[in-house]
Design an enzyme around this catalytic site. Structure first.
Site, short mmCIF file in Angstrom:
data_model
loop_
_atom_site.label_atom_id
_atom_site.label_comp_id
_atom_site.label_asym_id
_atom_site.label_seq_id
_atom_site.Cartn_x
_atom_site.Cartn_y
_atom_site.Cartn_z
N GLY A 167 0.79 -1.24 0.00
CA GLY A 167 0.00 0.00 0.00
C GLY A 167 0.82 1.29 0.00
N CYS A 223 -9.73 -3.68 -0.90
CA CYS A 223 -8.50 -4.33 -0.47
C CYS A 223 -8.94 -5.70 0.01
CB CYS A 223 -7.82 -3.56 0.65
SG CYS A 223 -6.48 -4.47 1.45
N CYS A 242 -5.09 -8.89 -5.17
CA CYS A 242 -4.60 -7.68 -4.49
C CYS A 242 -4.94 -6.47 -5.36
CB CYS A 242 -3.08 -7.79 -4.32
SG CYS A 242 -2.34 -6.29 -3.66
N1 DGL Z 1 -4.45 -7.06 -0.04
C1 DGL Z 1 -3.93 -5.92 -0.71
C2 DGL Z 1 -5.02 -5.27 -1.59
O1 DGL Z 1 -5.99 -5.90 -1.98
C3 DGL Z 1 -3.26 -4.81 0.07
C4 DGL Z 1 -2.34 -5.02 1.20
C5 DGL Z 1 -1.03 -4.26 1.10
O2 DGL Z 1 -0.99 -3.03 1.32
O3 DGL Z 1 -0.05 -4.93 0.79
O4 DGL Z 1 -4.89 -4.14 -1.93
#
Ligand code: DGL
Length: 268
Positions: free
Chosen positions: A47, A195, A78
């Site tokens: 992020g 997310c 992600c």
């Molecule tokens: N799971 C990730 C998403 O869908 C974000 C997590 C991160 O910041 O690495 O954006």
């Protein structure tokens, strides 16, 4: 015509444990496949990272994963990565990719009050890709972008059994609720979970929400896309069909807690 191995291998990638919320739906849809989940925890979280940095990390890493595991399909579970790297991945590798991007189109189509919030990482809400989705699909809705610095990490802590306070979650959540002093028919009624970590906290989000809203989780739509792209095979993968890799190589003791995401299988 796509030729796949029997059973086919589906690689689901995320920066950490959030992509398990997508894996869960993919496993439900395709329990005949081998499922390999890769968490790039050595580089978590994506992020706050710069766009060039994310591209430089993920594109070669994906090349190594493809060479080592020969997946028939890759899901980038992600938003932070998908809103940036999909064209680069498709240019470099021939395996089919399915990305995960903010579900702004269905959210705006469903909103009655015409107020929608998009809750994602700071990276996802800053992306040109996300802004283009709003331009193209807002359908007259007022869309509020809320970039959270902490929520993905809080979701990981909670999944690992750690304590996460209501205050910490609410601080990230509150900016999504627009129109508190206004008529109920004008307040935010739809929030995009942009997310993949956030559905891990869905019960807490519901408890803490200042008023009820419709949360949009893209995972079922992603599983449908996987079904469309990967021809059905007969049979059911055995225990060996569930694998998990942490790029840090750190030992983890999560396997049992993760079994529900792998359709009850213990990931090796
Ligand atoms: N799971 C990730 C998403 O869908 C974000 C997590 C991160 O910041 O690495 O954006």
């Amino acid at each position: 015509m796509v030729f796949v191995k029997i059973p086919p291998t589906i690689l689901v990638f995320d920066t950490g444990l959030g992509g398990l919320t997508v894996l869960r739906e993919v496993v439900r849809a395709r329990d005949d496949a081998r499922h390999l989940y890769v968490a790039d925890d050595a580089f978590f979280p994506y992020g706050p990272r710069g766009e060039e940095e994310v591209i430089a990390r993920l594109v070669p890493l994906m090349g190594e994963l493809i060479a080592a595991h020969h997946p028939d399909l890759v899901v980038i579970a992600c938003n932070t990565a998908s809103t940036l790297v999909m064209p680069h991945l498709r240019e470099c590798y021939s395996v089919p990719f399915v990305g995960t991007v903010p579900a702004i189109k269905p959210a705006c189509a469903a909103s009655k009050t015409k107020r929608v919030s998009v809750l994602g990482t700071k990276g996802t809400v800053a992306r040109e890709y996300t802004k283009a989705l709003i331009r193209d699909f807002a359908r007259g809705c007022e869309v509020t972008l809320v970039g959270s610095a902490e929520l993905a990490t809080l979701a990981e802590t909670a999944l690992r059994g750690g304590v996460v306070s209501d205050e910490a979650i609410l601080a990230e959540l509150e900016p999504c609720f627009v129109g508190a002093g206004e008529d109920i028919a004008k307040r935010t009624d739809t929030i995009v979970l942009a997310c993949t970590h956030y559905p891990l906290l869905l019960d807490r989000l519901n408890q803490l929400a200042p008023w009820p809203v419709n949360w949009i989780d893209p995972a079922p739509a992603i599983a449908r896309r996987v079904m469309n792209l990967l021809p059905e095979t007969r049979g059911k993968a055995d225990e060996a069909g569930a694998h998990m890799i942490f790029t840090s190589g750190r030992p983890h003791r999560l396997s049992e807690a993760l079994m529900p995401f792998f359709g009850g299988r213990m990931p090796a």
